[in-house]
Design a protein around this motif. Structure first.
Motif, PDB file in Angstrom:
ATOM      1  N   ASP A 171      21.917  24.799  38.947  1.00 37.89           N
ATOM      2  CA  ASP A 171      20.510  24.021  38.629  1.00 37.89           C
ATOM      3  C   ASP A 171      19.076  24.375  38.420  1.00 37.89           C
ATOM      4  O   ASP A 171      18.865  24.385  39.591  1.00 37.89           O
ATOM      5  N   MET A 172      18.647  24.284  37.180  1.00 38.92           N
ATOM      6  CA  MET A 172      17.426  25.413  37.813  1.00 38.92           C
ATOM      7  C   MET A 172      15.817  23.742  38.161  1.00 38.92           C
ATOM      8  O   MET A 172      15.401  24.368  38.450  1.00 38.92           O
ATOM      9  N   ASN A 173      16.902  22.805  37.291  1.00 32.82           N
ATOM     10  CA  ASN A 173      15.554  21.913  37.329  1.00 32.82           C
ATOM     11  C   ASN A 173      15.385  21.409  39.140  1.00 32.82           C
ATOM     12  O   ASN A 173      14.341  20.892  39.667  1.00 32.82           O
ATOM     13  N   SER A 174      16.710  21.895  39.888  1.00 32.35           N
ATOM     14  CA  SER A 174      16.231  21.387  41.213  1.00 32.35           C
ATOM     15  C   SER A 174      16.922  21.743  42.183  1.00 32.35           C
ATOM     16  O   SER A 174      16.932  21.737  43.657  1.00 32.35           O
ATOM     17  N   ASP A 175      16.904  23.711  41.723  1.00 24.54           N
ATOM     18  CA  ASP A 175      16.812  24.689  42.912  1.00 24.54           C
ATOM     19  C   ASP A 175      18.563  24.500  43.916  1.00 24.54           C
ATOM     20  O   ASP A 175      18.008  24.591  45.352  1.00 24.54           O
ATOM     21  N   THR A 176      19.410  23.758  42.815  1.00 26.10           N
ATOM     22  CA  THR A 176      20.507  23.990  43.917  1.00 26.10           C
ATOM     23  C   THR A 176      22.153  24.478  43.502  1.00 26.10           C
ATOM     24  O   THR A 176      22.538  24.329  41.936  1.00 26.10           O
ATOM     25  N   MET A 177      22.312  25.068  43.818  1.00 22.74           N
ATOM     26  CA  MET A 177      23.989  25.421  44.059  1.00 22.74           C
ATOM     27  C   MET A 177      25.488  24.527  44.282  1.00 22.74           C
ATOM     28  O   MET A 177      25.491  23.819  45.153  1.00 22.74           O
ATOM     29  N   THR A 178      25.399  24.177  42.958  1.00 21.07           N
ATOM     30  CA  THR A 178      27.173  23.003  43.029  1.00 21.07           C
ATOM     31  C   THR A 178      28.157  23.942  42.394  1.00 21.07           C
ATOM     32  O   THR A 178      28.125  24.643  42.345  1.00 21.07           O
ATOM     33  N   MET A 179      29.770  23.313  43.449  1.00 24.18           N
ATOM     34  CA  MET A 179      30.409  23.950  43.006  1.00 24.18           C
ATOM     35  C   MET A 179      31.540  22.846  42.753  1.00 24.18           C
ATOM     36  O   MET A 179      31.741  21.901  44.070  1.00 24.18           O
ATOM     37  N   GLY A 180      32.955  22.712  42.093  1.00 24.54           N
ATOM     38  CA  GLY A 180      34.189  21.835  42.722  1.00 24.54           C
ATOM     39  C   GLY A 180      34.498  21.025  41.754  1.00 24.54           C
ATOM     40  O   GLY A 180      35.126  20.662  41.933  1.00 24.54           O
ATOM     41  N   PHE A 181      33.113  21.096  40.930  1.00 21.08           N
ATOM     42  CA  PHE A 181      33.792  19.773  40.442  1.00 21.08           C
ATOM     43  C   PHE A 181      33.884  20.036  38.554  1.00 21.08           C
ATOM     44  O   PHE A 181      34.229  19.386  38.206  1.00 21.08           O
ATOM     45  N   LEU A 182      33.819  21.649  38.028  1.00 18.32           N
ATOM     46  CA  LEU A 182      34.104  22.228  37.288  1.00 18.32           C
ATOM     47  C   LEU A 182      35.459  22.953  37.665  1.00 18.32           C
ATOM     48  O   LEU A 182      36.242  22.942  38.935  1.00 18.32           O
ATOM     49  N   LYS A 183      36.255  22.777  36.459  1.00 15.18           N
ATOM     50  CA  LYS A 183      37.725  24.171  36.666  1.00 15.18           C
ATOM     51  C   LYS A 183      37.529  25.780  36.991  1.00 15.18           C
ATOM     52  O   LYS A 183      36.249  25.505  37.223  1.00 15.18           O
ATOM     53  N   ASP A 184      38.194  25.257  37.768  1.00 14.71           N
ATOM     54  CA  ASP A 184      38.482  27.472  38.375  1.00 14.71           C
ATOM     55  C   ASP A 184      38.441  27.942  36.663  1.00 14.71           C
ATOM     56  O   ASP A 184      39.419  27.243  36.084  1.00 14.71           O
ATOM     57  N   LEU A 185      38.380  29.577  36.808  1.00 15.43           N
ATOM     58  CA  LEU A 185      38.478  30.322  35.566  1.00 15.43           C
ATOM     59  C   LEU A 185      40.074  30.119  35.389  1.00 15.43           C
ATOM     60  O   LEU A 185      40.939  29.744  36.569  1.00 15.43           O
ATOM     61  N   PRO A 186      40.324  30.074  34.384  1.00 13.84           N
ATOM     62  CA  PRO A 186      41.938  30.669  34.287  1.00 13.84           C
ATOM     63  C   PRO A 186      42.700  31.286  35.174  1.00 13.84           C
ATOM     64  O   PRO A 186      43.926  31.407  35.512  1.00 13.84           O
ATOM     65  N   ILE A 187      41.795  32.530  35.294  1.00 18.42           N
ATOM     66  CA  ILE A 187      42.619  33.548  36.475  1.00 18.42           C
ATOM     67  C   ILE A 187      41.861  33.518  37.447  1.00 18.42           C
ATOM     68  O   ILE A 187      40.500  34.008  36.791  1.00 18.42           O
ATOM     69  N   PRO A 188      41.545  34.690  38.541  1.00 15.20           N
ATOM     70  CA  PRO A 188      41.322  35.320  39.296  1.00 15.20           C
ATOM     71  C   PRO A 188      40.479  36.183  38.438  1.00 15.20           C
ATOM     72  O   PRO A 188      41.108  37.543  37.498  1.00 15.20           O
TER      73      PRO A 188
END
Length: 577
Positions: free
Chosen positions: A546-563
């Motif tokens: 997130d460019m506005n807050s300068d933070t990195m998040t992960m986990g609330f979106l689905k993963d890619l269909p394959i690695p």
């Protein structure tokens, strides 16, 4: 155990280097038990905390050891240091009792029922371990039912990272969030902030209007006075006219109460439609793994092209055409909603175009030079193929640059780079092309000005080697992520200066792909290091910066269909009817 009985063990802590220290961890448990027993017996208790009618006898020493808040309170100079009873204003009684118990036991039970009051109390009383526990609990429990209250709470307590994650989740899950009871309870100011956010993932403007009506009807008597303000947030020029007609004609009382007729007349004020949700993600190329049965973690080419929505749901998945089955080390860019792909693999001079409206690949004229590990970028409606290396002579780094001319349906060579490089970051910004790092020039920034037809080397040097980084242009700035970088960097082309951001990757981002959507950068896939960095394997995780807050998040979106690793992830405009 008798409260005065010593545990049946010896605890030595010698400082002599000849005799190593011996310590039994059960002493800590015994000591905590002694403190609890003293408290329950009233032994040496010297203060009582009071909150909302609850009285909690305890020891100043224990409270001071637990938090700086009480340490400062019980030192000289504060009136509370001499009081037997202290009224704790603004603290929930049950939460205060839980925190005192934590001070004596180091244990606390966090639930959805108590997390808000506990978080607020721990924040006020500076009980950092409990604050961090509440923050993690809320991150792990994000859902359509909890994201709004978590967003509001994190804002109130100035927890920037948690606020950014909850906000991003709420914006992306709007379709689900507006169906919850939590949405119906939103205060008008928060609702307005929510639905006017440019990152709102409302597939259709009708959904925003329906959500406002649903919210208003929930308490129409109270909320009717806010409706003009709320309906002004709807972009009526993008709303289906038959739906508006149906609302007006089906319930005259409702339409009069909502004042929707007047707002329709003013709809031209919001002629600009929402754009962020009108995009698709295309995944193509790169490598995947053989699955869990593969013991040696070898990778294989990805032979499918995936179309995803911005929630990373798969819209379509098709095998790539035969001529695109070997795209290792190729490059792509997007020109006028079409994907240009060049070089790499077994076809280092070939070029292809994907027509997004027809969902069809066509072959273009061949490049002048064989290229792998190169870069592509779109500038002024033209596709540029830049640098790379010779697929036969790996030591030969290319400095040549080619541009595709639509009129002649061919590639033309333009001014070459100052320094030939491969595996670099590339972006177009402020009507110029920028090259970041790469092998042989890992800290160098090169710039091409098409008006001057000349490349220059910028005086600004990158603070660390930039190999396989991804460059994402946003609002006259370029954000650098992935590859060898340890955190996000932001480059200002106009000032020729680089700023190191605080956000660091939450998952390995070596050989990842990245694209911009609104105020966020999505970082997809990459290589995970296994077994003390001896082996690597592709992963499917999606990180969001997130460019506005300068933070990195992960986990609330689905993963890619394959690695995936070394793949291409781009966004294309998609207009829904």
């Amino acid at each position: 155990m008798d409260a005065t009985a010593r545990p049946s063990f010896l605890s030595w802590n010698w400082t002599s280097p000849k005799m190593p220290g011996v310590q039994d961890d059960s002493y800590a448990a015994w000591f905590f038990q002694q403190l609890q027993d003293f408290r329950s017996e009233g032994h040496l208790v010297d203060v009582t905390l009071c909150a909302e009618g609850t009285e909690i006898p305890c020891h100043r020493l224990v409270l001071s050891a637990c938090t700086d808040y009480f340490r400062a309170m019980f030192r000289g100079g504060h009136p509370e240091s001499r009081k037997d009873k202290i009224e704790m204003l603004g603290v929930n009684g049950e939460a205060l009792e839980s925190l005192v118990t934590y001070a004596y036991t180091s244990n606390i039970n966090i639930t959805m029922d108590n997390v808000q009051s506990l978080f607020e109390a721990a924040n006020m009383l500076q009980v950092k371990p409990v604050e961090e526990g509440c923050e993690k609990f809320l991150k792990d429990k994000l859902s359509p039912e909890t994201c709004l209250r978590t967003w509001a709470l994190a804002d109130k307590l100035s927890y920037t990272c948690l606020s950014a994650k909850a906000r991003s989740y709420a914006l992306k899950k709007f379709e689900d969030v507006c169906e919850t009871e939590e949405f119906l309870q939103l205060p008008v100011d928060f609702l307005k902030m929510y639905i006017t956010d440019e990152g709102l993932h409302a597939r259709k403007e009708e959904r925003v209007l329906e959500a406002i009506i649903h919210w208003a009807i929930h308490n129409l008597e109270e909320r009717q006075r806010h409706l003009e303000e709320m309906l002004a947030c709807v972009r009526f020029s993008s709303v289906n006219q038959s739906l508006l007609k149906n609302i007006i004609e089906s319930d005259q009382v409702l339409s009069d109460a909502l004042g929707i007729k007047e707002q329709i007349k003013k709809g031209s004020r919001h002629a600009r439609p929402r754009q962020i949700h009108q995009e698709e993600i295309i995944l193509v190329g790169g490598c995947t793994d053989h699955g869990p049965a593969n013991a040696d973690f070898k990778t294989e080419a990805n032979l499918f092209m995936y179309r995803l929505n911005l929630r990373f749901d798969v819209i379509d998945c098709k095998p790539v055409p035969r001529f695109l089955k070997h795209m290792e080390s190729s490059a792509v860019c997007v020109v006028n909603s079409d994907i240009f792909l060049t070089g790499g693999g077994e076809y280092p001079t070939q070029a292809f175009r994907y027509n997004s409206s027809l969902n069809y690949w066509t072959k273009l004229a061949s490049l002048w030079e064989e290229r792998v590990c190169h870069g592509m970028v779109a500038l002024n409606g033209q596709a540029y193929a830049v640098g790379g290396m010779d697929p036969v002579d790996y030591d030969r780094k290319l400095s040549s640059v080619e541009v595709y001319r639509e009129k002649t349906k061919s590639w033309k060579k333009v001014k070459p780079l100052k320094v030939g490089v491969r595996n670099f970051g590339i972006a177009a910004c402020c009507n110029k092309i920028y090259i970041f790092g790469g092998e042989l020039a890992s800290t160098t920034i090169q710039c091409y000005d098409p008006s001057q037809k000349e490349w220059t080397v910028k005086s600004m040097q990158l603070p660390e080697p930039a190999l396989c980084v991804r460059a994402c242009p946003v609002n006259s700035k370029i954000y650098l992520v992935g590859g060898s970088f340890t955190c996000v960097h932001r480059y200002d082309p106009q000032l020729d200066c680089l700023e190191k951001m605080t956000a660091e990757p939450l998952k390995s981002w070596d050989h990842c792909s990245a694209f911009v959507c609104g105020s966020e950068i999505y970082i997809t896939g990459g290589l995970s290091k296994l077994f003390h960095h001896y082996l690597t394997t592709p992963h499917a995780r999606v990180q969001c910066y997130d460019m506005n807050s300068d933070t990195m998040t992960m986990g609330f979106l689905k993963d890619l269909p394959i690695p995936l690793c070394s793949h291409h992830a781009v966004t294309l405009s998609k207009h829904y009817s």
